[in-house]
Enzyme design. Structure first.
Site, mmCIF file in Angstrom:
data_model
loop_
_atom_site.group_PDB
_atom_site.id
_atom_site.type_symbol
_atom_site.label_atom_id
_atom_site.label_comp_id
_atom_site.label_asym_id
_atom_site.label_seq_id
_atom_site.Cartn_x
_atom_site.Cartn_y
_atom_site.Cartn_z
ATOM 1 N N PRO A 187 0.066 11.520 3.683
ATOM 2 C CA PRO A 187 -1.310 11.991 3.514
ATOM 3 C C PRO A 187 -1.994 12.242 4.851
ATOM 4 O O PRO A 187 -1.732 11.525 5.830
ATOM 5 C CB PRO A 187 -1.974 10.827 2.774
ATOM 6 C CG PRO A 187 -1.195 9.634 3.174
ATOM 7 C CD PRO A 187 0.212 10.093 3.415
ATOM 8 N N GLY A 188 -2.859 13.248 4.876
ATOM 9 C CA GLY A 188 -3.656 13.493 6.083
ATOM 10 C C GLY A 188 -5.065 12.994 5.835
ATOM 11 O O GLY A 188 -5.251 11.905 5.314
ATOM 12 N N CYS A 224 0.894 -1.135 0.000
ATOM 13 C CA CYS A 224 0.000 0.000 0.000
ATOM 14 C C CYS A 224 0.947 1.202 0.000
ATOM 15 O O CYS A 224 1.980 1.178 0.661
ATOM 16 C CB CYS A 224 -0.841 -0.024 1.272
ATOM 17 S SG CYS A 224 -2.046 1.282 1.327
ATOM 18 N N GLY A 275 -3.645 8.437 10.818
ATOM 19 C CA GLY A 275 -4.162 7.407 11.726
ATOM 20 C C GLY A 275 -5.547 7.797 12.225
ATOM 21 O O GLY A 275 -5.834 8.974 12.460
ATOM 22 N N HIS A 296 3.761 7.586 8.122
ATOM 23 C CA HIS A 296 3.036 7.354 6.863
ATOM 24 C C HIS A 296 1.677 8.025 6.761
ATOM 25 O O HIS A 296 1.062 7.998 5.702
ATOM 26 C CB HIS A 296 2.911 5.861 6.589
ATOM 27 C CG HIS A 296 1.656 5.230 7.144
ATOM 28 N ND1 HIS A 296 1.286 5.302 8.455
ATOM 29 C CD2 HIS A 296 0.684 4.499 6.532
ATOM 30 C CE1 HIS A 296 0.161 4.646 8.633
ATOM 31 N NE2 HIS A 296 -0.238 4.151 7.495
ATOM 32 N N GLY A 297 1.183 8.613 7.839
ATOM 33 C CA GLY A 297 -0.140 9.228 7.717
ATOM 34 C C GLY A 297 -0.672 9.684 9.056
ATOM 35 O O GLY A 297 0.051 9.735 10.053
#
Lengths: 141, 489
Positions: free
Chosen positions: B386-387, B101, B415, B412-413
């Site tokens: 990414p948000g 992913c 959450g 990675h982001g």
């Protein structure tokens, strides 16, 4: 209610139970169906039979639920009812013999509401207490 | 500090350590602010999972957690672990079900002012051209098993061979869009079957394609190297290996759970099932995982090409005018053999190859690395974070410190902070599509349920996560993106 959903931040967790192992598996199927199908599919158009064998009951339950996912997402076939189900132990292995009714969703206006990536081993432990079997199942969404 | 009975020692304002206890082989290390630990990380069992990962045979130095850590299966999401190639193991739980992913960022020459009047049309065209949703198919004709096997071997090269992009795209993809030693024979027929009609599909859940505007630039020099400018229209694509990857993880997890006795491992969680890297089972999983990774890179390549086509169709402009280029494509669910500086318990440091598991973590290589595109070697690798669809996403850049502390990894982001059920409840009575439109974001999805489940409030503020990695010197901020259009499954 043979199953109830539990709060889980990222995915879907459910506690299932049954007075027999077979009932526990049927409860797991009912919970699965509530997660994935947005429409009420009832047809008993076709039947399929499956046989699974595993060293543990937990692995057997995961095999069974994973097959439901495979039938739905890849074969585009929804299982609507469990007609016959039998779990038995031979030597060291558990066996599941199941006959299901279902239908192809290809030409129907059915809504699949959720994609289950997988059925996890997380928190899964089939236990018997006072003649009742139960476990938690966490679906990775 | 103590969180849920787990003692944490402060290393710095952004780094905390769980000392070795019980069967732990190495300490746990968590990148987080005190506030994050006390307000969000304490709410689930992620710290316990950091401890569990520290039990893996052959684990090196630390069981790491990035600031977006949350409860996963076996490994926490946001977990990083490196294992020794001779003594260590590989664990499918350290990669996750959605193998490779990842996130892909592409830039255009357009700015917001140019596109705003046609944004609605653009989103509609993107939604029509890119298959989204559960079991989505149809971007390209259903492939034969042998064609899917070819994708598994050559990854994103397949898309280029078939007209979905250019050779330049491969240069700007992690690993050039292809992991070597991917043998389709290690992949089950069932997994291949699940992939037949899923090449070039976005999927459902938190996967998305976003049209963003570069809202703020923090580092002009690096932004210039990445080709970014304020007000620019860029796109973010978040997708993975779809059903094919889930099936591979499933297949090998079952196999390795059954092999637990054979290998003699006693692990605290079944989802940590693993095999020695050197074993046949370990090698087979690595090969199959690489196949899924290649499938995912090919997937994002096709999606990006369809997005480019949608831009050209909407704005009736030429390639030269659109000037569409891939900035970078990163994986955040993968295990790779990489070379790192390893310090043993006696304080001796050597450089050696290890197996780095990144589960919800992004590679963050610094300037000078020969493993990143030549164009970026003076500044470092783009790390894409990414948000949520209502606020913002970040572009950061890998720093040298990542090689010293995190096996070249970052977060990675954002959450999730609310479960899907809670999000649905919060969304009740609201018109989220209108709310997003009022804040300048056009969204199109297969169903309202996805929009509700993925509403901005369901996610943590990604700024907090990015700030920890920035302040820790692991990956620093380059630019902030604001979404203006989103398509989802």
């Amino acid at each position: 209610m043979p199953y109830k959903f539990i709060e889980h931040t990222a995915d879907v967790a459910v506690e299932v139970e049954g007075s027999t192992l077979e009932e526990l598996f049927i409860s797991a199927f009912s919970a699965w169906k509530e997660i994935v199908m947005g429409t009420n599919s009832q047809s008993r158009e076709q039947s399929k039979k499956f046989l699974f064998s595993s060293k543990t009951l937990e692995e057997l339950l995961i095999e069974f639920l994973s097959e439901l996912n495979y039938q739905l997402y890849t074969k585009k076939w929804i299982i609507n009812f469990i007609n016959k189900i039998l779990i038995h132990k031979v030597n060291e292995n558990y066996h599941l013999d199941v006959e299901v009714f279902g239908e192809s969703i290809k030409k129907k206006d059915y809504v699949i509401k959720e994609e289950i990536k997988a059925v996890t081993f997380h928190k899964m432990k089939i236990e018997e207490k006072n003649g009742n079997f139960s476990t938690i199942i966490v679906f990775d969404i | 500090m103590e969180i849920n009975g787990i003692k944490l020692e402060k290393i710095s304002d952004y780094l905390w350590e769980i000392p070795v206890q019980g069967g732990m082989i190495v300490p746990g290390r968590i990148y987080a602010s005190k506030k994050m630990l006390e307000e969000s990380i304490k709410n689930d069992e992620a710290l316990k999972q950091v401890i569990n990962v520290a039990h893996l045979p052959g684990i090196q130095m630390f069981s790491l957690a990035m600031p977006d850590i949350h409860w996963g299966y076996g490994f926490p999401i946001g977990g990083v672990a490196a294992t020794d190639l001779d003594e260590g193991v590989i664990s499918p739980g350290g990669v996750g079900y959605d193998i490779n992913c990842g996130i892909r960022l592409a830039r255009t020459s357009l700015n917001y002012e140019t596109v705003k009047n046609k944004l609605q049309k653009l989103i509609e065209v993107l939604f029509n051209n890119i298959p989204t949703g559960v079991g989505a198919s149809g971007a390209i004709k259903k492939l034969s098993p042998s064609e899917v096997k070819r994708i598994l071997k050559i990854g994103a090269e397949w898309a280029i061979e078939n007209g979905f992009g250019t050779q330049e795209d491969l240069i700007f993809t992690e690993e050039n869009g292809k992991l070597k030693d991917a043998n389709p024979e290690s992949v089950s027929e069932k997994a291949i079957e699940r992939g037949l009609d899923q090449a070039g599909t976005l999927g459902s859940g938190n996967h998305f394609l976003e049209v963003d505007v570069v809202e703020e630039i923090f580092d002009e020099e690096v932004a210039k190297v990445f080709g970014l400018f304020k007000g620019q229209i860029v796109i973010l694509i978040h997708s993975g290996s779809r059903g094919l990857g889930y099936q591979i993880c499933d297949d090998y997890l079952k196999l390795l759970v059954q092999s637990e006795k054979k290998f003699g491992f006693k692990l605290p969680d079944k989802q940590l099932a693993c095999a020695p890297i050197k074993s046949q089972e370990g090698q087979d999983y690595l090969s199959a995982m690489r196949c899924a990774a290649n499938f995912a890179w090919n997937n994002r390549q096709i999606i990006m090409h369809l997005a480019k086509k949608s831009f050209k169709e909407t704005f009736s402009i030429s390639d030269a005018e659109l000037d569409f280029h891939l900035i970078y494509d990163v994986s955040h669910n993968i295990a790779k053999i990489e070379e790192h500086k390893i310090t043993d318990s006696n304080g001796k440091t050597i450089t050696k190859k290890v197996c780095v598991h990144r589960k919800g973590a992004t590679r963050a290589y610094p300037a000078g690395s020969l493993l990143i595109p030549e164009k970026y070697r003076s500044v470092g690798q783009p790390v894409l974070i990414p948000g949520d669809m209502g606020r913002y996403s970040y572009i950061t850049v890998g720093k040298e410190r990542s090689m010293d502390e995190t096996f070249g990894s970052s977060c990675h982001g954002a959450g999730r902070v609310q479960s899907r059920h809670q999000a649905m409840k919060s969304a009740k009575g609201k018109d989220l599509i209108k709310e997003l439109a009022d804040s300048g974001i056009i969204i199109q999805a297969k169903g309202y349920k996805t929009i509700a489940e993925e509403m901005p409030q369901a996610y943590k503020d990604v700024s907090d996560v990015v700030d920890v990695m920035h302040n820790a010197g692991i990956s620093t901020k380059v630019a902030k993106l604001k979404p203006v259009g989103v398509i989802k499954g």
